[in-house]
Design a protein around this motif. Structure first.
Motif, PDB file in Angstrom:
ATOM      1  N   SER A 100       0.867  -1.186   0.000  1.00  0.00           N
ATOM      2  CA  SER A 100       0.000   0.000   0.000  1.00  0.00           C
ATOM      3  C   SER A 100       0.898   1.229   0.000  1.00  0.00           C
ATOM      4  O   SER A 100       1.071   1.892   1.026  1.00  0.00           O
ATOM      5  N   PRO A 101       1.500   1.535  -1.131  1.00  0.00           N
ATOM      6  CA  PRO A 101       2.556   2.554  -1.151  1.00  0.00           C
ATOM      7  C   PRO A 101       2.072   3.963  -0.809  1.00  0.00           C
ATOM      8  O   PRO A 101       1.010   4.398  -1.257  1.00  0.00           O
ATOM      9  N   ALA A 102       2.878   4.646   0.004  1.00  0.00           N
ATOM     10  CA  ALA A 102       2.725   6.088   0.207  1.00  0.00           C
ATOM     11  C   ALA A 102       3.585   6.785  -0.833  1.00  0.00           C
ATOM     12  O   ALA A 102       4.765   6.445  -1.008  1.00  0.00           O
ATOM     13  N   LYS A 103       3.021   7.765  -1.544  1.00  0.00           N
ATOM     14  CA  LYS A 103       3.703   8.373  -2.683  1.00  0.00           C
ATOM     15  C   LYS A 103       3.940   9.862  -2.454  1.00  0.00           C
ATOM     16  O   LYS A 103       3.097  10.549  -1.865  1.00  0.00           O
ATOM     17  N   THR A 149       8.194   6.682  -4.147  1.00  0.00           N
ATOM     18  CA  THR A 149       7.579   5.888  -3.076  1.00  0.00           C
ATOM     19  C   THR A 149       8.311   6.121  -1.756  1.00  0.00           C
ATOM     20  O   THR A 149       9.526   5.914  -1.654  1.00  0.00           O
ATOM     21  N   ILE A 150       7.543   6.544  -0.744  1.00  0.00           N
ATOM     22  CA  ILE A 150       8.095   6.799   0.590  1.00  0.00           C
ATOM     23  C   ILE A 150       8.202   5.494   1.376  1.00  0.00           C
ATOM     24  O   ILE A 150       9.210   5.198   1.998  1.00  0.00           O
ATOM     25  N   THR A 151       7.122   4.727   1.375  1.00  0.00           N
ATOM     26  CA  THR A 151       7.059   3.436   2.058  1.00  0.00           C
ATOM     27  C   THR A 151       5.988   2.608   1.377  1.00  0.00           C
ATOM     28  O   THR A 151       5.111   3.153   0.687  1.00  0.00           O
ATOM     29  N   ASN A 152       6.019   1.304   1.569  1.00  0.00           N
ATOM     30  CA  ASN A 152       5.017   0.419   0.971  1.00  0.00           C
ATOM     31  C   ASN A 152       3.946  -0.012   1.960  1.00  0.00           C
ATOM     32  O   ASN A 152       3.171  -0.925   1.671  1.00  0.00           O
ATOM     33  N   TYR A 204       8.216   5.415  12.500  1.00  0.00           N
ATOM     34  CA  TYR A 204       9.088   5.243  11.345  1.00  0.00           C
ATOM     35  C   TYR A 204       9.437   6.590  10.728  1.00  0.00           C
ATOM     36  O   TYR A 204       8.681   7.569  10.842  1.00  0.00           O
ATOM     37  N   MET A 205      10.593   6.603  10.041  1.00  0.00           N
ATOM     38  CA  MET A 205      11.054   7.768   9.310  1.00  0.00           C
ATOM     39  C   MET A 205      11.569   7.327   7.946  1.00  0.00           C
ATOM     40  O   MET A 205      11.921   6.172   7.734  1.00  0.00           O
ATOM     41  N   ASN A 206      11.622   8.286   7.031  1.00  0.00           N
ATOM     42  CA  ASN A 206      12.388   8.117   5.805  1.00  0.00           C
ATOM     43  C   ASN A 206      12.815   9.494   5.343  1.00  0.00           C
ATOM     44  O   ASN A 206      12.205  10.510   5.712  1.00  0.00           O
ATOM     45  N   GLY A 223      15.444   6.802   0.732  1.00  0.00           N
ATOM     46  CA  GLY A 223      16.191   5.684   1.271  1.00  0.00           C
ATOM     47  C   GLY A 223      15.248   4.592   1.729  1.00  0.00           C
ATOM     48  O   GLY A 223      14.057   4.568   1.385  1.00  0.00           O
ATOM     49  N   THR A 224      15.772   3.682   2.560  1.00  0.00           N
ATOM     50  CA  THR A 224      14.950   2.617   3.139  1.00  0.00           C
ATOM     51  C   THR A 224      14.306   3.137   4.416  1.00  0.00           C
ATOM     52  O   THR A 224      14.987   3.727   5.259  1.00  0.00           O
ATOM     53  N   PRO A 225      12.981   2.955   4.582  1.00  0.00           N
ATOM     54  CA  PRO A 225      12.350   3.396   5.835  1.00  0.00           C
ATOM     55  C   PRO A 225      13.056   2.797   7.044  1.00  0.00           C
ATOM     56  O   PRO A 225      13.481   1.639   7.018  1.00  0.00           O
ATOM     57  N   PHE A 226      13.198   3.594   8.107  1.00  0.00           N
ATOM     58  CA  PHE A 226      13.893   3.106   9.298  1.00  0.00           C
ATOM     59  C   PHE A 226      13.117   3.491  10.549  1.00  0.00           C
ATOM     60  O   PHE A 226      12.360   4.472  10.561  1.00  0.00           O
TER      61      PHE A 226
END
Length: 747
Positions: A138-141, A161-164, A200-202, A212-215
């Protein structure tokens, strides 16, 4: 009930009206009038979207660019589109630019002066009672647009894409290096293994092009309750801040990061607000782009309405972070009795005001079934430099005549001024209509021509001459001028003046608050004596002082009470949050040392009490060092005529109730050895709002206004002997400790 209070109105349809009628009937509340006064402007209809289109609480749907207000709005049958406000016709005009067509999304918008950013995320609304895990795939764009010639054009390579994973909320901001930051909370687990929630952050370089990869936010325990959310803000000279609610820890947390550091390292954590019932999943952050001091303003909602029936407790709080000190100050926006919810703020540089907006029942309804009842949108204002808000819900700015369901107000990340005017938006998710309020700033009168309702506070209202009194305006309906008559010939036109009464007497201090719609007045009595009132045995009370910190600090500073002289005896008490130790200033003797109120590293409080004989060269402020940073409240009372060699005339007796259900606390009897002793004592409470009433016959000298509550009182005892027990009462169930002793007269 927490879930129902927080999300009920974003999930129901026509059943809302029935629920409100039933609640009013059951609780005996007045129902809405047949037709309420209309405020604001009804906007376009919408349909086919899963959530109220102006939610979620930390997000911004509006921005100012090129002389116009713009908005990300849901267009039925099309999707999320960019609209421009035609102020002349009071209509939103579709620009034809569509970003996200997914009906299950919400967005946060940001205009940085050259590009428009829209972060659109799939929404999963969860709650503490019925957690729902975030959805994968469910991507955040992130959509980025350039602007020229009145048109927005999607930049090449976007959306990114920020996160999926889905989330309840997501916010973005941009730092000084060009990185775009995003934060959200992500729920995992199941009913068998249990649920977790994680902040979470990105971060994306090249203005959002390369994520980058969400962390997981790299701080201690970034795992709040399933219902909690986070928000991000860029501030100061190159910093990023993240704030999130944490029901499990009864804390609103704040983490900061320098723009020059690696994204997933070097974060600094501190509590922004802590205490039982202080956290809820409503928060909104703003900062002044032009403010070199980097102040951050945050509106947060507490859960105090869930744990107490006391209608005077803070329901919404304004937190102000000052990077220079690394600390937060706090002030009450509205109280639990005001029935407000979902606060938003915007910063008005034209008038140096914080403008706060929230939902409450319509103007025809004075009470509510529970906090969070939809109805109308209200505005309250306070100075950015001295944010003191008036009482009540504020001024209505959006209200329908017959559909009392307006909710989820939204604003812009940007500050406003006389060039932009002020536009805020909300939605009626029962009638499926947008609403908005648009007005210029400056000296414009409040909506519907409402004259101010004058009110103010004075502190102190009595004492010996010269008596210095601070006056704080709490008038409603947006006064534009203030006229003070202090009753002794003195006057002022400042909003929050201070005045010194030089001679003994009884004075009537009067405020007349005015705007273009009219004026009203309020007054109070100031009593000034020639000397402090004497107590039996020659001990007199000189004066008192109090201070507090609503944020965790490592120093507790208490000012010397006015009029104090060498040879006076000071009695101080301090309540700290959690479990620090205190190191007293030179010359202070400990009476109560770290009396525990269920104190641990994550909960409870500690009580401290001290005395000191004043010397000829004493400082104007005394500083206690805390072994670990904590909130605190405390005060000092100065006594004259006390034996300087042996100030105490009895032993010190203490008591504690750590059940969090105490509505009173009794301290055992003490035995005085000298005629004319002064009984002294106080209460320490694991709470941040005043709740204490002293024993019958005692005089309360002070009670800390915030931080952690401390209180102090006294009573003369003419004849030596047993004093009998003393019982302090509380206006709400709390965990408390109390202490008492006696002062020995000089002769």
């Amino acid at each position: 009930m927490k879930l129902r209070r927080r999300h009920f109105f974003s999930r129901t349809g026509q059943a809302l009206t029935v629920a409100l009628v039933l609640a009013a009937s059951i609780l005996g509340l007045p129902g809405p009038a047949v037709a309420d006064t209309v405020y604001g402007t009804q906007g376009m209809a919408y349909s086919g979207v899963s959530n109220p289109p102006t939610s979620d609480k930390p997000q911004s749907k509006l921005w100012w660019n090129d002389g116009s207000w713009w908005a990300d709005m849901w267009k039925s049958g099309t999707g999320w589109s960019i609209y421009r406000l035609d102020r002349a016709s009071k209509t939103w005009v579709d620009t034809g630019v569509v970003n996200d067509t997914r009906a299950s999304t919400l967005a946060d918008t940001m205009w940085d002066g050259s590009h428009l950013y829209i972060a659109s995320h799939v929404v999963t609304i969860t709650g503490d009672g019925t957690p729902k895990p975030s959805l994968s795939n469910s991507p955040a764009k992130l959509y980025r647009y350039s602007y020229a010639g009145g048109k927005y054009t999607l930049d090449s390579g976007f959306p990114t894409t920020i996160t999926n994973n889905s989330s309840e909320s997501m916010t973005i901001d941009k730092d000084t290096t060009g990185r775009v930051w995003a934060t959200w909370t992500q729920v995992g687990g199941n009913s068998t293994s249990g649920y977790t929630n994680t902040v979470y952050m990105n971060a994306a370089a090249n203005s959002g092009a390369s994520w980058g990869t969400p962390f997981v936010l790299p701080v201690s325990n970034p795992n709040p309750a399933p219902d909690d959310i986070s928000a991000v803000v860029a501030f100061g000279n190159g910093q990023i801040g993240v704030m999130w609610s944490d029901h499990k820890a009864n804390t609103v947390w704040w983490a900061t990061h320098k723009d020059s550091d690696t994204a997933n390292a070097s974060w600094k954590l501190q509590p922004a607000l802590r205490g039982n019932g202080q956290s809820d999943d409503h928060l909104n952050l703003k900062t002044l782009q032009a403010d070199t001091t980097g102040r951050v303003f945050a509106a947060v909602k507490t859960s105090l309405n869930d744990i107490s029936s006391d209608k005077t407790l803070p329901q919404e709080i304004l937190l102000v972070f000052k990077p220079g000190t690394g600390a937060f100050t706090q002030s009450t926006i509205a109280k639990t009795g005001d029935c407000v919810s979902r606060p938003q703020i915007i910063l008005d540089t034209q008038n140096n005001l914080v403008r706060a907006f929230h939902t409450a029942p319509p103007t025809s309804v004075s009470g509510c079934a529970y906090s969070g009842v939809a109805g109308s949108i209200y505005e309250k204002t306070a100075s950015m430099d001295n944010p003191v808000f008036g009482s009540g819900r504020g001024t209505p700015i959006m209200q329908a005549a017959s559909s009392s369901n307006i909710n989820d107000v939204t604003t812009s990340k940007q500050s406003v001024n006389n060039a932009t005017g002020l536009v805020v938006m909300a939605s009626d998710n029962v009638a499926k209509r947008y609403w908005f309020s648009d007005r210029p700033l400056g000296s414009t009168p409040p909506p519907a021509g409402q004259a101010p309702v004058a009110s103010f506070t004075a502190n102190p209202t009595s004492g010996a001459a010269p008596l210095n009194v601070t006056f704080t305006d709490t008038s409603t309906n947006t006064p534009t001028s203030w006229a003070w008559d202090f009753g002794d010939g003195g006057t002022s036109t400042a909003q929050n003046p201070a005045h010194s009464y030089a001679a003994a007497g009884t004075y009537t201090a009067k405020l007349t608050a005015t705007n273009s719609a009219g004026s009203s007045s309020a007054s109070t009595t100031i009593t000034v004596g020639t000397a402090p009132p004497p107590a039996t045995g020659g001990i007199t009370v000189v004066n008192s002082s109090t201070a507090n910190s609503g944020t965790a600090v490592t120093t507790a500073s208490l000012p010397v009470p006015a009029g104090t002289a060498a040879g006076d005896v000071l009695v101080a008490s301090i309540t700290t949050d959690l479990n620090p130790n205190l190191t007293a200033p030179a010359g202070w003797t400990t009476m109560v040392n770290a009396k525990s109120i269920n104190s641990t590293s994550t909960s409870g409080a500690r009580a401290f009490a001290y005395y000191k004989v004043v010397g000829a060269g004493d400082p104007a402020t005394y500083n206690w060092a805390l072994s670990t940073a904590a909130k605190w409240g405390g005060g000092i009372t100065a006594y004259r005529g006390v034996n300087n060699t042996t100030p105490l005339d009895s032993s010190v007796v203490t008591a504690a109730d750590t059940s969090y259900s105490a509505t009173s606390i009794t301290v055992g009897s003490i035995t005085t050895a000298t005629n004319g002793a002064m009984l002294i004592g106080g209460v320490a409470c694991d709470c941040s709002a005043p709740v204490v009433t002293p024993p019958s016959g005692w005089t309360e000298r002070w009670e800390a206004a915030a931080g952690q509550i401390a209180e102090q009182a006294d009573k003369p005892q003419p004849t030596a002997g047993a004093s009998g027990t003393a019982t302090w009462t509380l206006s709400a169930a709390r965990a408390v400790a109390a202490w008492r002793a006696a002062l020995k007269p000089a002769a």
